[in-house]
Motif scaffolding. Sequence first.
Motif, PDB file in Angstrom:
ATOM      1  N   SER B  68      13.225 -10.911  -9.929  1.00 10.79           N
ATOM      2  CA  SER B  68      12.407 -12.120  -9.815  1.00 10.79           C
ATOM      3  C   SER B  68      11.847 -12.179  -8.400  1.00 10.79           C
ATOM      4  N   GLN B  69      11.209 -13.260  -8.064  1.00  9.59           N
ATOM      5  CA  GLN B  69      10.628 -13.390  -6.724  1.00  9.59           C
ATOM      6  C   GLN B  69      11.706 -13.415  -5.648  1.00  9.59           C
ATOM      7  N   GLU B  70      12.844 -14.029  -5.971  1.00  4.91           N
ATOM      8  CA  GLU B  70      13.879 -14.253  -4.956  1.00  4.91           C
ATOM      9  C   GLU B  70      14.967 -13.197  -4.927  1.00  4.91           C
ATOM     10  N   GLU B  71      15.277 -12.644  -6.116  1.00  2.00           N
ATOM     11  CA  GLU B  71      16.446 -11.766  -6.145  1.00  2.00           C
ATOM     12  C   GLU B  71      16.379 -10.710  -7.234  1.00  2.00           C
ATOM     13  N   LYS B 139      19.683 -10.749  -2.854  1.00  2.00           N
ATOM     14  CA  LYS B 139      18.511 -11.539  -2.454  1.00  2.00           C
ATOM     15  C   LYS B 139      17.458 -10.628  -1.847  1.00  2.00           C
ATOM     16  N   GLN B 141      14.914  -9.712   0.762  1.00  2.00           N
ATOM     17  CA  GLN B 141      14.538 -10.062   2.137  1.00  2.00           C
ATOM     18  C   GLN B 141      13.069  -9.741   2.335  1.00  2.00           C
ATOM     19  N   CYS B 142      12.441 -10.465   3.234  1.00  2.00           N
ATOM     20  CA  CYS B 142      11.016 -10.186   3.474  1.00  2.00           C
ATOM     21  C   CYS B 142      10.834  -9.170   4.598  1.00  2.00           C
TER      22      CYS B 142
END
Lengths: 117, 142
Positions: B68-71, B139, B141-142
């Motif tokens: 997903s977007q977050e994890e 998670k 990370q960016c």
Amino acid sequence: MTIEDIKEILGARFIVGDEWKNREVHTACGSDMMSDVLAFMKDQSVLLTGLCNLQVIRTAEMMDIVCIVFVRGKMPEDAMIEMAREKEIALLSTGHRMFSACGLLYEKGLRGGPTYQ
Amino acid sequence: MSDKIKVFYEVPADDFTRAGEASSNLKSMLKKMGMNPETVRKVAIAMYEGEINMVIHASGGTIDVTVSQEEIEMVLKDQGPGIADIEMAMRAGYSTAPDKVRSLGFGAGMGLPNMKKYSDELKIESQVGIGTTVTMKVKIQC
Ligand SMILES: Nc1ncnc2c1ncn2[C@@H]1O[C@H](COP(=O)(O)OP(=O)(O)OP(=O)(O)O)[C@@H](O)[C@H]1O
Ligand SMILES: [Mg+2]
């Protein structure tokens, strides 16, 4: 140091990866137990091992290891060589035993990870 | 955005040379998506340890991955012997691997500790004689 330096220090020979010989190596890890290797996350490291099966290449792939040195003159099989080439992991073989191979690289300034707590 | 990518892998039993194919495939996919290399490496190592465990301690199994977007969530399911004492299995150095597995480079008892180390969330559900489900989340990370 570079992969080429490692080759020279250990009197090793390239099995795969002559073309990546100028890549930098920052740290080293020596083990025959793959989970022991997987516990150690460092950028651009070299793995020294006496284990010689496909999972050594897989482990290196997961860790982004740039070079594997097989000690005691071990020679990887074709399937391992093929996988290493595909994943751009240089393979070296040296006649030195583990202790001596690690010692020689340490002497030239290469270091491992931090001490276990 | 609620877009989720789902990937499913089957991990064959008793095929040590193929163990790690799923993790390798996922790693390449995440790399191609341009994900942060540190995140990719954490996912790859955690899943690889789980995948190897399914092959050496159980009889293969399945892996469901959801990005997903977050994890990144990985659910590893097997119908192996199960783990009687999970707390003990989690201890660094604890292993029931036979000599044959040790000679293949596994059985240091570091796999589960590594899975805990590299994931942000680890849940193990296991029943003796029925199987084990390991859920890990990392998670992004960016
Ligand atoms: N999927 C599983 N099914 C059954 N038992 C398992 C499973 N995963 C782990 N175990 C049990 O937990 C113990 C510890 O697992 P862990 O991954 O930490 O070490 P290992 O696999 O024995 O060695 P290493 O991972 O260091 O190669 C195993 O020896 C095994 O007894
Ligand atoms: Mg394990």
